[in-house]
Write a protein that holds these residues in place. Structure first.
Motif, PDB file in Angstrom:
ATOM      1  N   ASP A 114       1.073  -1.488  -0.065  1.00  0.00           N
ATOM      2  CA  ASP A 114      -0.032   0.118   0.138  1.00  0.00           C
ATOM      3  C   ASP A 114       0.965   1.143   0.298  1.00  0.00           C
ATOM      4  OD1 ASP A 114      -2.744  -1.560   0.103  1.00  0.00           O
ATOM      5  OD2 ASP A 114      -3.048  -1.728   2.471  1.00  0.00           O
ATOM      6  N   VAL A 115       2.140   1.067   0.813  1.00  0.00           N
ATOM      7  CA  VAL A 115       2.861   2.163   0.551  1.00  0.00           C
ATOM      8  C   VAL A 115       3.595   2.484  -0.697  1.00  0.00           C
ATOM      9  CG1 VAL A 115       5.652   3.426   2.235  1.00  0.00           C
ATOM     10  CG2 VAL A 115       3.676   1.520   2.572  1.00  0.00           C
ATOM     11  N   ASP A 116       3.133   3.690  -1.254  1.00  0.00           N
ATOM     12  CA  ASP A 116       3.894   4.570  -2.404  1.00  0.00           C
ATOM     13  C   ASP A 116       4.882   5.154  -2.172  1.00  0.00           C
ATOM     14  OD1 ASP A 116       3.129   7.152  -2.373  1.00  0.00           O
ATOM     15  OD2 ASP A 116       0.625   6.266  -1.804  1.00  0.00           O
ATOM     16  N   THR A 117       5.397   5.761  -0.959  1.00  0.00           N
ATOM     17  CA  THR A 117       6.848   6.487  -1.027  1.00  0.00           C
ATOM     18  C   THR A 117       6.942   6.234   0.168  1.00  0.00           C
ATOM     19  OG1 THR A 117       5.574   8.305  -2.287  1.00  0.00           O
ATOM     20  CG2 THR A 117       7.559   8.809  -1.302  1.00  0.00           C
ATOM     21  N   VAL A 118       8.196   5.646   0.187  1.00  0.00           N
ATOM     22  CA  VAL A 118       8.985   6.325   1.507  1.00  0.00           C
ATOM     23  C   VAL A 118      10.208   6.871   1.504  1.00  0.00           C
ATOM     24  CG1 VAL A 118      10.862   4.473   2.894  1.00  0.00           C
ATOM     25  CG2 VAL A 118       9.297   3.164   0.918  1.00  0.00           C
ATOM     26  N   PHE A 119      10.296   7.780   2.312  1.00  0.00           N
ATOM     27  CA  PHE A 119      10.361   8.369   2.068  1.00  0.00           C
ATOM     28  C   PHE A 119      11.919   8.866   3.771  1.00  0.00           C
ATOM     29  CE2 PHE A 119      11.661  13.245   5.259  1.00  0.00           C
ATOM     30  CZ  PHE A 119      12.462  13.577   4.329  1.00  0.00           C
ATOM     31  N   LEU A 120      13.219   8.995   3.032  1.00  0.00           N
ATOM     32  CA  LEU A 120      14.543   8.943   3.990  1.00  0.00           C
ATOM     33  C   LEU A 120      15.234   9.991   4.523  1.00  0.00           C
ATOM     34  CD1 LEU A 120      15.604   5.756   2.076  1.00  0.00           C
ATOM     35  CD2 LEU A 120      14.691   5.513   3.425  1.00  0.00           C
ATOM     36  N   THR A 121      14.800  10.026   5.668  1.00  0.00           N
ATOM     37  CA  THR A 121      15.028  11.225   5.795  1.00  0.00           C
ATOM     38  C   THR A 121      17.084  11.395   5.809  1.00  0.00           C
ATOM     39  OG1 THR A 121      15.463  10.313   8.937  1.00  0.00           O
ATOM     40  CG2 THR A 121      13.128  11.803   8.280  1.00  0.00           C
ATOM     41  N   HIS A 122      17.390  10.829   6.241  1.00  0.00           N
ATOM     42  CA  HIS A 122      19.058  10.476   6.400  1.00  0.00           C
ATOM     43  C   HIS A 122      18.629   9.289   6.149  1.00  0.00           C
ATOM     44  CE1 HIS A 122      18.674   9.485  10.092  1.00  0.00           C
ATOM     45  NE2 HIS A 122      19.562   9.373  10.048  1.00  0.00           N
ATOM     46  N   LEU A 123      21.017   8.625   5.701  1.00  0.00           N
ATOM     47  CA  LEU A 123      20.644   7.342   5.229  1.00  0.00           C
ATOM     48  C   LEU A 123      21.310   6.564   5.912  1.00  0.00           C
ATOM     49  CD1 LEU A 123      21.373   7.723   1.403  1.00  0.00           C
ATOM     50  CD2 LEU A 123      18.907   6.654   2.657  1.00  0.00           C
ATOM     51  N   HIS A 124      21.121   7.084   7.373  1.00  0.00           N
ATOM     52  CA  HIS A 124      22.000   6.319   8.628  1.00  0.00           C
ATOM     53  C   HIS A 124      21.388   4.752   8.668  1.00  0.00           C
ATOM     54  CE1 HIS A 124      24.096   9.387  10.741  1.00  0.00           C
ATOM     55  NE2 HIS A 124      24.695   8.715   9.941  1.00  0.00           N
ATOM     56  N   PRO A 125      22.347   3.555   9.108  1.00  0.00           N
ATOM     57  CA  PRO A 125      21.475   2.233   8.413  1.00  0.00           C
ATOM     58  C   PRO A 125      20.512   2.147   9.556  1.00  0.00           C
ATOM     59  CG  PRO A 125      23.623   2.724  10.627  1.00  0.00           C
ATOM     60  CD  PRO A 125      23.387   3.470   9.825  1.00  0.00           C
ATOM     61  N   ASP A 126      20.302   2.947  10.684  1.00  0.00           N
ATOM     62  CA  ASP A 126      18.908   2.685  11.344  1.00  0.00           C
ATOM     63  C   ASP A 126      17.828   3.517  10.984  1.00  0.00           C
ATOM     64  OD1 ASP A 126      20.901   5.267  12.558  1.00  0.00           O
ATOM     65  OD2 ASP A 126      19.294   5.119  14.259  1.00  0.00           O
ATOM     66  N   HIS A 127      17.796   3.715   9.896  1.00  0.00           N
ATOM     67  CA  HIS A 127      16.495   4.732   9.118  1.00  0.00           C
ATOM     68  C   HIS A 127      16.633   4.157   7.690  1.00  0.00           C
ATOM     69  CE1 HIS A 127      16.056   8.272  11.819  1.00  0.00           C
ATOM     70  NE2 HIS A 127      17.552   7.646  12.313  1.00  0.00           N
ATOM     71  N   VAL A 128      16.970   2.929   7.620  1.00  0.00           N
ATOM     72  CA  VAL A 128      17.223   1.973   5.935  1.00  0.00           C
ATOM     73  C   VAL A 128      17.550   0.967   6.234  1.00  0.00           C
ATOM     74  CG1 VAL A 128      18.138   3.754   4.939  1.00  0.00           C
ATOM     75  CG2 VAL A 128      18.851   1.574   5.436  1.00  0.00           C
ATOM     76  N   GLY A 129      16.274   0.315   7.083  1.00  0.00           N
ATOM     77  CA  GLY A 129      16.554  -1.331   7.351  1.00  0.00           C
ATOM     78  C   GLY A 129      15.534  -1.857   7.016  1.00  0.00           C
ATOM     79  N   TRP A 130      14.130  -1.570   6.592  1.00  0.00           N
ATOM     80  CA  TRP A 130      13.351  -2.449   5.611  1.00  0.00           C
ATOM     81  C   TRP A 130      13.514  -2.061   4.291  1.00  0.00           C
ATOM     82  CZ3 TRP A 130      11.639  -6.412   7.695  1.00  0.00           C
ATOM     83  CH2 TRP A 130      11.162  -7.266   9.817  1.00  0.00           C
TER      84      TRP A 130
END
Length: 297
Positions: A114-130
């Motif tokens: 259902d998710v159409d956009t994944v907005f990554l606030t930054h690319l540190h490892p604990d924000h991109v894990g899934w």
């Protein structure tokens, strides 16, 4: 845990709790004297805890946010991940504790598709894990966890971490497992400046923690909310904007960014969300100082 949802005009924002760990002050804010924490531990007892060895610590939440705006379904950050999606980081940061973002998403009534956009606030490892799904940590069978989504990140963070520096900074590799595949999949959009995602959602650069750190500004129905990723690491930094978090890549710029975002939040009476602290809050003043004040859910 129960979901906390904030309505901002016509936009709904739901907290999705992925994981939680205790990180000692000496590791997260090594230059801040222990006694300086005392008033904040008293004021925000839920934000602090002790490690298994008894060290006073931040109670670090790995939160993501589901944002519904104008028919769109956005996910802000993809959390810590699990032993298949982000194995080195889960072991090092989470002590082998798998994140639960996908089950939290289902409990909120949504599927990954259902998710159409994944907005990554930054690319540190604990924000991109899934970001990436695989059946086993060493499997070459990879796909985007959110199959119908575009992943949005800042070009400056891609440039900063798409080098051997990633493992040098943290002592483990996460890039090849969580971020680099997005380009191969053809689902990554790199941006460089302020960008409108919907008529109610705008991405704005908030550098310092990383060169490409960004925040999401929600502006709907005369109300505002700022979703600020790692601009702040807990409520104490709302008051102590000069306190340097260990992993801030440009501490001076990070402090300038914190103060600027507080100015805007205070002026606009905006709700604010901090990734590693649970729930929503506002900026209030007491005795000439600014403080985080939690909003009732």
């Amino acid at each position: 845990m129960p979901h906390s949802t904030l309505t901002v005009g016509n936009v709904e924002i739901t907290v999705l709790h992925d994981s939680e760990v205790a990180l000692p002050f000496i590791r997260t804010f090594p230059d801040v004297p222990r006694d300086a924490w005392t008033p904040y531990m008293e004021r925000y007892p839920d934000a602090y805890t002790k490690t298994a060895t008894g060290d006073d610590s931040l109670r670090v939440h790995f939160e993501c946010y589901l944002v519904r705006s104008q028919g769109r379904v956005l996910l802000v950050d993809s959390g810590l991940g699990n032993a298949n999606s982000n194995p080195n980081v889960v072991e090092m940061i989470g002590g082998g504790i798998d994140g639960v973002l996908l089950s939290e998403l289902e409990k909120a009534g949504f599927k990954a598709s259902d998710v159409d956009t994944v907005f990554l606030t930054h690319l540190h490892p604990d924000h991109v894990g899934w970001n990436v799904a695989r059946p086993a940590a060493d499997s070459a069978d990879e796909s985007p966890t959110f199959p119908n989504a575009r992943y949005v990140a800042h070009e400056a963070d891609w440039a900063a971490f798409d080098t051997p520096r990633d493992s040098e900074i943290f002592g483990y590799d996460w890039w090849a497992q969580t971020v680099a595949p997005l380009r191969r999949f053809g689902v990554l959009d790199l941006i460089t400046g302020e960008t409108e995602l919907t008529g109610e959602l705008t991405v704005t650069p908030t550098p310092g923690h990383t060169p490409g750190s960004m925040s999401l500004i929600v502006n709907s129905g005369g109300e505002k909310a700022f979703m600020m990723g790692d601009v702040f690491h807990g409520p104490a930094q709302v008051t102590e904007t000069d306190w340097v978090f260990h992993y801030d890549m440009d501490p001076e710029t990070a402090g300038v960014t914190r103060r600027g975002m507080l100015d805007h939040a205070e002026q606009d009476n905006a709700a604010i969300a901090i990734c590693h602290h649970s729930g929503f809050g506002r900026v209030v003043r007491e005795s000439g100082k600014r403080y985080w004040q939690a909003l009732k859910s």
